[in-house]
Design an enzyme around this catalytic site. Structure first.
Site, PDB file in Angstrom:
ATOM      1  N   HIS A  36     -45.496  14.112  49.575  1.00 51.80           N
ATOM      2  CA  HIS A  36     -44.331  14.403  50.390  1.00 51.80           C
ATOM      3  C   HIS A  36     -44.389  13.538  51.654  1.00 51.80           C
ATOM      4  O   HIS A  36     -45.424  12.957  51.981  1.00 51.80           O
ATOM      5  CB  HIS A  36     -44.291  15.888  50.753  1.00 51.80           C
ATOM      6  CG  HIS A  36     -43.941  16.768  49.598  1.00 51.80           C
ATOM      7  ND1 HIS A  36     -43.622  18.100  49.736  1.00 51.80           N
ATOM      8  CD2 HIS A  36     -43.858  16.513  48.263  1.00 51.80           C
ATOM      9  CE1 HIS A  36     -43.364  18.630  48.559  1.00 51.80           C
ATOM     10  NE2 HIS A  36     -43.501  17.687  47.651  1.00 51.80           N
ATOM     11  N   GLU A  78     -44.445  14.190  54.835  1.00 49.21           N
ATOM     12  CA  GLU A  78     -45.401  14.572  55.871  1.00 49.21           C
ATOM     13  C   GLU A  78     -46.819  14.116  55.525  1.00 49.21           C
ATOM     14  O   GLU A  78     -47.571  13.676  56.399  1.00 49.21           O
ATOM     15  CB  GLU A  78     -45.398  16.095  56.049  1.00 49.21           C
ATOM     16  CG  GLU A  78     -44.062  16.662  56.482  1.00 49.21           C
ATOM     17  CD  GLU A  78     -43.231  17.153  55.313  1.00 49.21           C
ATOM     18  OE1 GLU A  78     -42.595  18.214  55.447  1.00 49.21           O
ATOM     19  OE2 GLU A  78     -43.197  16.462  54.272  1.00 49.21           O
ATOM     20  N   CYS A  93     -42.611  22.279  53.403  1.00 51.15           N
ATOM     21  CA  CYS A  93     -42.788  23.298  52.373  1.00 51.15           C
ATOM     22  C   CYS A  93     -44.052  24.114  52.654  1.00 51.15           C
ATOM     23  O   CYS A  93     -45.032  23.619  53.204  1.00 51.15           O
ATOM     24  CB  CYS A  93     -42.854  22.667  50.992  1.00 51.15           C
ATOM     25  SG  CYS A  93     -44.271  21.577  50.731  1.00 51.15           S
ATOM     26  N   CYS A  98     -47.189  21.383  52.533  1.00 53.68           N
ATOM     27  CA  CYS A  98     -47.257  20.460  53.669  1.00 53.68           C
ATOM     28  C   CYS A  98     -47.651  21.184  54.944  1.00 53.68           C
ATOM     29  O   CYS A  98     -48.275  20.589  55.832  1.00 53.68           O
ATOM     30  CB  CYS A  98     -45.907  19.758  53.853  1.00 53.68           C
ATOM     31  SG  CYS A  98     -45.509  18.597  52.529  1.00 53.68           S
ATOM     32  N   SER A 157      -8.306  -1.035  31.307  1.00 53.50           N
ATOM     33  CA  SER A 157      -8.590  -0.779  32.727  1.00 53.50           C
ATOM     34  C   SER A 157      -9.636  -1.721  33.291  1.00 53.50           C
ATOM     35  O   SER A 157     -10.028  -1.571  34.449  1.00 53.50           O
ATOM     36  CB  SER A 157      -9.067   0.674  32.902  1.00 53.50           C
ATOM     37  OG  SER A 157     -10.255   0.902  32.171  1.00 53.50           O
ATOM     38  N   TRP A 212     -10.545  -5.332  34.573  1.00 52.30           N
ATOM     39  CA  TRP A 212     -11.117  -4.508  35.643  1.00 52.30           C
ATOM     40  C   TRP A 212     -10.068  -4.276  36.705  1.00 52.30           C
ATOM     41  O   TRP A 212      -9.384  -5.226  37.121  1.00 52.30           O
ATOM     42  CB  TRP A 212     -12.343  -5.170  36.268  1.00 52.30           C
ATOM     43  CG  TRP A 212     -13.476  -5.319  35.310  1.00 52.30           C
ATOM     44  CD1 TRP A 212     -13.869  -6.456  34.691  1.00 52.30           C
ATOM     45  CD2 TRP A 212     -14.379  -4.288  34.881  1.00 52.30           C
ATOM     46  NE1 TRP A 212     -14.965  -6.213  33.891  1.00 52.30           N
ATOM     47  CE2 TRP A 212     -15.305  -4.891  34.003  1.00 52.30           C
ATOM     48  CE3 TRP A 212     -14.514  -2.936  35.156  1.00 52.30           C
ATOM     49  CZ2 TRP A 212     -16.331  -4.169  33.401  1.00 52.30           C
ATOM     50  CZ3 TRP A 212     -15.529  -2.230  34.558  1.00 52.30           C
ATOM     51  CH2 TRP A 212     -16.435  -2.834  33.696  1.00 52.30           C
ATOM     52  N   ARG A 227     -24.065   5.573  40.915  1.00 48.76           N
ATOM     53  CA  ARG A 227     -24.757   6.102  39.734  1.00 48.76           C
ATOM     54  C   ARG A 227     -26.249   6.265  40.007  1.00 48.76           C
ATOM     55  O   ARG A 227     -26.862   7.247  39.584  1.00 48.76           O
ATOM     56  CB  ARG A 227     -24.564   5.157  38.546  1.00 48.76           C
ATOM     57  CG  ARG A 227     -23.214   5.233  37.873  1.00 48.76           C
ATOM     58  CD  ARG A 227     -23.179   4.308  36.672  1.00 48.76           C
ATOM     59  NE  ARG A 227     -21.850   4.246  36.076  1.00 48.76           N
ATOM     60  CZ  ARG A 227     -21.518   3.396  35.117  1.00 48.76           C
ATOM     61  NH1 ARG A 227     -22.420   2.545  34.649  1.00 48.76           N
ATOM     62  NH2 ARG A 227     -20.291   3.400  34.622  1.00 48.76           N
ATOM     63  N   ASP A 270     -13.424   3.634  25.461  1.00 43.57           N
ATOM     64  CA  ASP A 270     -14.054   2.587  26.268  1.00 43.57           C
ATOM     65  C   ASP A 270     -15.468   2.236  25.835  1.00 43.57           C
ATOM     66  O   ASP A 270     -15.979   1.183  26.200  1.00 43.57           O
ATOM     67  CB  ASP A 270     -14.089   3.007  27.745  1.00 43.57           C
ATOM     68  CG  ASP A 270     -12.706   3.162  28.353  1.00 43.57           C
ATOM     69  OD1 ASP A 270     -11.735   2.677  27.733  1.00 43.57           O
ATOM     70  OD2 ASP A 270     -12.595   3.773  29.426  1.00 43.57           O
ATOM     71  N   ARG A 296     -26.854  -0.713  36.383  1.00 42.80           N
ATOM     72  CA  ARG A 296     -27.128  -2.109  36.088  1.00 42.80           C
ATOM     73  C   ARG A 296     -26.928  -2.931  37.356  1.00 42.80           C
ATOM     74  O   ARG A 296     -26.953  -2.419  38.458  1.00 42.80           O
ATOM     75  CB  ARG A 296     -26.200  -2.614  34.972  1.00 42.80           C
ATOM     76  CG  ARG A 296     -26.293  -1.777  33.692  1.00 42.80           C
ATOM     77  CD  ARG A 296     -25.429  -2.333  32.579  1.00 42.80           C
ATOM     78  NE  ARG A 296     -24.019  -2.393  32.923  1.00 42.80           N
ATOM     79  CZ  ARG A 296     -23.195  -1.361  32.835  1.00 42.80           C
ATOM     80  NH1 ARG A 296     -23.643  -0.181  32.455  1.00 42.80           N
ATOM     81  NH2 ARG A 296     -21.932  -1.483  33.139  1.00 42.80           N
TER      82      ARG A 296
END
Length: 341
Positions: free
Chosen positions: A45, A47, A70, A79, A163, A165, A179, A195, A202
């Site tokens: 973590h 800390e 935590c 922690c 669509s 682009w 993403r 599609d 990527r």
């Protein structure tokens, strides 16, 4: 704390389902003795990483950490125990943690050990940064982001379904960053059939090694589809979110199509809308709309939200909107000093 927020942002795409946390330790001379950010699950973590660098300089130091430390055993020890052993004098936290295993227990453990605890520093900024984690730990469901690329006249595709682009390269790279920040990406089976998207991260969105989001399809995935392997779900959207929450999905990115987007929107399940707006017109009334089906009957019934941000990406705009009020309000110092962690 600003530096701790910066450190946390640097690990935004690698730590989930753990929260992305930053920590800075300032010694008695007022100098930075150590800093760290949360490692991928199973690792240190924030800390612990900062304490490892600070070593003896941590004694009587002030610790700035974005999230309440935590106080429970998970993949790693608490922690709070490490901070107490190191002999720090003060812990300054951005927000507290709504996780039932923490929820103030970290602060209490520190205070019982004689450590001064201050809560709420830059809580608004920290709360915004950790919003997906806070929503998940408070509701058991993911933070839901609906993303769409649209023309200026509100079309997501031409009448023939094409669509690619609508937006330019820079906007599409930003989608891959979005993403990468998400634990799962969801589309409908109709989008898969029309599609055949891969729904992977990527381009140069994140440095290697990159984590790929769970791919989720509402309905049946055709054999040979590029989205495979994918999780197939159906039924009530609330139940879908419950299932994804149980699987540790903190942020869900909904990428379409129009019927799926309308389903989440109409049910009031969207936490943030991300619109990529291109300077283009399709013209006419036969292009595909953002949402399928009937909309508001009168202007009085129009959905209205809160404009969060607008930024330019090459020749396009990214517009972020939230419902008003949001499902999980912005954390502020007025909410229990620090609000939820």
């Amino acid at each position: 704390m600003a530096r701790a927020i910066e450190l946390a942002q640097g690990v935004r795409t690698t730590t989930s389902p753990n929260p992305w946390v930053g920590c800075v330790i300032v010694d008695r001379a007022g100098e930075v003795a150590g800093e760290g950010a949360t490692a991928p699950p199973g690792g240190r973590h924030a800390e612990i990483s900062a304490l490892a660098l600070a070593r003896e300089r941590a004694r009587r130091a002030t610790v700035y950490v974005t999230l309440e430390p935590c106080a429970h055993h998970g993949r790693t020890p608490p922690c709070t125990d490490a901070l107490i052993r190191a002999g720090v004098a003060r812990v300054v936290a951005g927000v507290s943690d709504p996780d039932g295993r923490v929820a103030g227990a970290g602060f209490r453990a520190l205070e019982e050990a004689g450590i001064t605890v201050s809560k709420g520093l830059l809580a608004g900024a920290v709360g915004d940064q950790l919003r997906p984690y806070l929503v998940h730990r408070s509701t058991g469901r993911p933070y839901v982001v609906v993303k769409l690329a649209v023309t200026l006249d509100g079309r997501t595709a031409a009448p023939d379904g094409s669509s690619r682009w609508i937006t330019g390269d820079e906007a599409r790279r930003d989608v891959h960053r979005l993403r990468a920040e998400s634990d799962a990406v969801l589309v409908g089976a109709g989008t898969v059939r029309s599609d055949d998207p891969a729904l992977t991260v990527r381009d140069d969105a994140t440095p290697e090694p990159r984590r790929q989001p769970l791919r989720v399809v509402l309905g049946h995935v055709p054999a040979g589809a590029r989205v495979q392997p994918a999780l197939e779900l159906g039924g009530d959207l609330g139940a879908v979110l419950d299932e994804l929450g149980r699987r540790g999905v903190l942020q869900l990115l909904v990428e379409g199509g129009a019927h799926v987007a309308q389903g989440f929107h109409r049910a009031g399940l969207v936490d943030r809308y991300v619109w990529y707006l291109a300077p283009a017109f399709l013209g006419g009334d036969d292009g595909r709309p953002v949402f399928a089906g009937p909309g508001a009957a009168t202007i009085a019934d129009a959905w209205r939200g809160r404009l969060v941000s607008v930024c330019r990406l090459g020749g396009d705009l990214r517009i972020d909107l939230e419902p008003d009020p949001v499902r999980f309000p912005q954390v502020s110092a007025a909410q229990g000093e620090a609000g939820p962690r």
